[in-house]
Every structure is written in structure tokens, then in C-alpha cells.
Design a protein around this motif. Structure first.
Motif, PDB file in Angstrom:
ATOM      1  N   GLU A 125     148.514 108.718 124.333  1.00  0.00           N
ATOM      2  CA  GLU A 125     148.474 110.486 125.160  1.00  0.00           C
ATOM      3  C   GLU A 125     149.861 111.307 124.949  1.00  0.00           C
ATOM      4  O   GLU A 125     150.607 110.585 125.092  1.00  0.00           O
ATOM      5  N   PRO A 126     149.371 112.132 125.542  1.00  0.00           N
ATOM      6  CA  PRO A 126     151.799 112.624 125.258  1.00  0.00           C
ATOM      7  C   PRO A 126     152.327 112.657 126.235  1.00  0.00           C
ATOM      8  O   PRO A 126     153.375 112.424 126.519  1.00  0.00           O
ATOM      9  N   GLN A 127     151.922 112.166 127.548  1.00  0.00           N
ATOM     10  CA  GLN A 127     152.666 111.185 128.696  1.00  0.00           C
ATOM     11  C   GLN A 127     153.023 110.285 128.420  1.00  0.00           C
ATOM     12  O   GLN A 127     153.886 109.466 129.336  1.00  0.00           O
ATOM     13  N   SER A 187     154.659 106.501 127.445  1.00  0.00           N
ATOM     14  CA  SER A 187     156.047 106.364 127.322  1.00  0.00           C
ATOM     15  C   SER A 187     156.438 104.722 126.043  1.00  0.00           C
ATOM     16  O   SER A 187     157.436 105.196 125.533  1.00  0.00           O
ATOM     17  N   SER A 218     157.807 112.909 120.716  1.00  0.00           N
ATOM     18  CA  SER A 218     157.101 113.421 120.104  1.00  0.00           C
ATOM     19  C   SER A 218     157.565 114.380 118.662  1.00  0.00           C
ATOM     20  O   SER A 218     157.630 113.768 117.174  1.00  0.00           O
TER      21      SER A 218
END
Lengths: 205, 205
Positions: B20-22, B24, B35
Motif C-alpha cells: 500500500e502507498p502508505q 513504510s 516509490s
């Protein structure tokens, strides 16, 4: 797609690939940049562990057996690998000795040790060692800094340089290092990131 | 072809799992996720400049000090190659010349070229840049050959007054230069090469 081992992002160009379970067992390359996504070798975990064990034994042998002997008339000079490493350990050259020690002994041995630590519990069918994941990650990171094969090319160059002034005999450690280069090459051929990470990153069943 | 960024996801550069983009850090291998490494070019330049600076004394100071029958002789990297040519060892001279001069200088030029090109907007031939990047990554460690040759010669050739070889200051400088340029090449985020392909305008994460 997220956290699904059948969807792989290319670490090189970020392209997303979807592989079936079947496809994950054969060699695959990124369709865009050609990066080798999976090596598709069977028994990757077993072979990498065994080869790591082999290279640790060879490294032990290489350190304590005679490496090269130089004969020039009545004079003879022997060098072990330790002599090569600490041969110039004086004054400003001490850091260089440590660098050589790390490149040809400590880092290669560390990689083998880390791989055994991370993968062997899986072969035994028991729970992963604590810190198995950082251990495997470090083993991949250290790869470019293990320079046994470059060292052996350096040995070849040095032998040719000395050919005119003396005769050089090779000892057991020399041949242990030659084997070590071959074992490490075989090991890298089985270091399929996807297979190893799937093994270490999922809880044992 | 869709990249993980096009899907709004992150690729783990260590194991290829999508996240997921969030997120870490990677769920499977614990690697930190991003990214794109936007600071990577600064790291590339910093290591490259360090490597360039230390390459100057590596060429000016002697690599080896050879003492033979009370006569002492110092040779630099290029001087050593010239000596080898005089001895008729053309092939070895070529290996040393390529490993200690052609590869390091070529590496400085190629890394700088890549870094300049990637900092400019506009379409690029990603496949060509990618081959350059792979070449620099692969070849960088081989420059260590000369350092290992020095270490082996120093360890072997110790016949007191008759003949001995001492390492020169340049050996340490040269080793550092190789390490710095390896770090410089490793600092590249290769995904940036592919972001700026002919397929579309570059976009930021």
C-alpha cells in the motif's frame, strides 16, 4: 494485489507482473527491462544453504593452509592468506589491510553465515530464527562487497608479474580459494530473491 | 505496461512484493519502502565527487616501492603498466591498465552522464541508459584487482636486502576511490531511468 506473492513489482523499473504458481517455478524476466525476477531453480533454499556451508568450510581451510610459496635461488618466502592481508599493516596502510580482510574473508564468510542462519531453520522444519529477515536482507546487500573472485584474478596477475624473478608454488589454500569462487558462483545462481523471500517471509506451516 | 506507481502502489526493491502507498516497510522482508528515492541523485554526486578527488593522489603517489639489490624504485599505477609492457607482458599490462585506468575513468564519466541526464526532464532512451547503469554496477568492483595484486606482492616478496616490495600511499587512495564509486553507482534509483522513457512524460510520485 498488495502483499500477494503472485504479483511482483520489478525492483529495477517498477513494472507490475502477475505470475501463476506454475510460472514462479521457472526463470522469468521483466517484460520491460529484462531484470531476472525469478531464477526458477528447484530446491533453491536447500542448495543455497548447503553451498553456504561448503563455502564456510573452504574459507576456514583457505585461512590456515599455506597459500603461495615463492622460490628464488636459495631463498624461500611463504605467504598465507593472513600474511597477504596483514602484509602491509603498518601506519597509514592499516585501514587498507582491514578493507582487504573484509572484502576477501569477513564479508564472504558473513554472507554464508547469514544465509545459513536465515534458511537452515526452514529446512529443519522449525520456526524461523529471530531476525531471519534482516539477516537475509543483509546477505543480499553484501553481495557486491564479497570479492573473492576478484582477489583470485589479482593472484593470477601477481603470479605473472613474479614469473620472471622467481618460481611460485601454490598451496592448499590457493585451491581452496579456487573452489570457493566456484561455490559462490553456483550459490548466486540459486539465490532467487522471490523463492528465498517467500520462504523466510511467510510463517512456517 | 503498468508500473506499481500507476496502480498507486509501492514495489519493495529488496523482494518485489507490492505494498500500500502508505506502508513504510515491506511486510515480507522489512525493507524500507519508497516509490522513488528522490534524494538518490544527491547521494550519487556526493560519492562520485569523493571518488574523483581521491583518484588524484591514487595516480600521483607510488603504488609500489620495489627494492632490489639496494636499489629502490617506485612505480605509480601507469608506471607499473609501462614496466609490464617493457617486460613483454602485454596481456597482463592490458588487464592492469583496463582495471586501474580505463574502468575507473570510464565509470566517472558514465555515472556523471547518467546523473546529468536523469536530472533533466524529457524523454530518454531508457534501454540504452539501463545498459550503461548495469555495466557500471557490474564492473565497478573489478577495479579492486590492482589493490589485491599489491597486497599479494607485498606479502610474497620479502627477501630482506635481496628484494622486497612495499606498498605505496596510492594503494590506499585507489581502494577508497573504488569503494566511493561503487557506493555512487549503488545510490542510483534505477526506476528513475524508466520513469523518463519515451512512453510518456515524466511525472512525480
Amino acid at each position: 494485489m498488495v502483499n500477494d506473492p503472485h504479483h511482483i513489482g520489478c525492483p529495477n523499473c517498477d513494472t507490475v507482473h502477475r505470475f501463476s504458481a506454475q510460472e514462479l517455478t521457472v526463470p522469468t524476466r521483466c517484460a520491460r527491462c529484462g531484470y531476472r525476477l525469478t531464477l526458477g531453480r528447484k530446491d533453491a533454499v536447500l542448495r543455497v544453504t548447503m553451498l553456504a556451508l561448503t563455502s564456510l568450510v573452504l574459507m576456514g581451510l583457505a585461512l590456515f593452509a599455506p597459500f603461495l610459496t615463492l622460490n628464488a635461488g636459495p631463498f624461500e618466502s611463504r605467504a598465507s592468506v593472513i600474511d597477504v592481508i596483514f602484509g602491509f599493516a603498518e601506519g597509514i596502510m592499516v585501514p587498507l589491510s582491514f578493507a582487504v580482510l573484509f572484502f576477501i574473508v569477513i564479508i564472504p564468510a558473513m554472507r554464508s553465515g547469514l544465509l545459513i542462519y536465515a534458511l537452515a531453520p526452514n529446512l529443519a522444519g522449525v520456526a524461523h530464527a529471530p531476525l531471519a529477515r534482516p539477516a537475509l536482507r543483509l546477505a543480499f546487500t553484501l553481495k557486491p562487497w564479497a570479492m573473492v573472485e576478484i582477489f583470485m584474478v589479482g593472484v593470477a596477475v601477481a603470479l605473472v608479474k613474479l614469473a620472471g624473478m622467481a618460481t611460485v608454488d601454490t598451496g592448499a589454500a590457493f585451491w581452496a580459494f579456487v573452489l570457493l569462487v566456484l561455490v559462490n558462483a553456483a550459490q548466486d545462481a540459486f539465490m532467487c530473491r522471490n523463492t528465498l523471500w517467500t520462504t523466510v517471509g511467510t510463517p512456517p506451516s | 505496461m503498468m508500473t506499481a506507481r500507476d496502480h498507486g502502489l509501492l514495489t519493495c526493491r529488496s523482494c518485489g512484493l507490492l505494498a500500500e502507498p502508505q506502508a513504510s516497510s515491506c511486510k515480507r522482508c522489512d525493507s524500507p519502502l519508497a516509490s522513488r528515492d528522490t534524494a538518490s541523485l544527491q547521494h550519487v554526486w556526493a560519492w562520485l565527487v569523493a571518488g574523483l578527488i581521491i583518484y588524484v593522489p591514487a595516480n600521483l603517489y607510488p603504488m609500489l616501492r620495489t627494492t632490489q639489490a639496494f636499489r629502490s624504485q617506485e612505480s605509480t599505477i601507469v608506471g607499473g603498466v609501462v614496466d609490464l609492457v617493457h617486460h613483454g607482458a602485454i596481456a597482463i599490462a592490458a588487464i592492469v591498465f583496463i582495471a586501474s585506468v580505463v574502468i575507473p575513468v570510464g565509470k566517472f564519466i558514465v555515472i556523471a552522464y547518467l546523473a546529468v541526464l536523469l536530472s533533466q526532464p524529457g524523454p530518454k532512451n531508457a534501454h540504452r541508459l539501463h545498459i550503461l547503469y548495469e555495466a557500471v554496477e557490474f564492473i565497478g568492483r573489478w577495479s579492486m584487482i590492482d589493490v589485491f595484486v599489491v597486497a599479494i606482492l607485498v606479502a610474497l616478496v620479502q627477501f630482506d636486502v635481496l628484494a622486497s616490495i612495499q606498498p605505496g600511499f596510492a594503494a590506499a587512495c585507489f581502494a577508497l576511490s573504488v569503494v566511493f564509486t561503487m557506493l555512487s553507482a549503488q545510490a542510483f534509483d534505477p526506476r528513475m531511468i524508466w520513469d523518463a522513457t519515451d512512453e510518456g512524460a515524466p511525472h512525480d510520485a
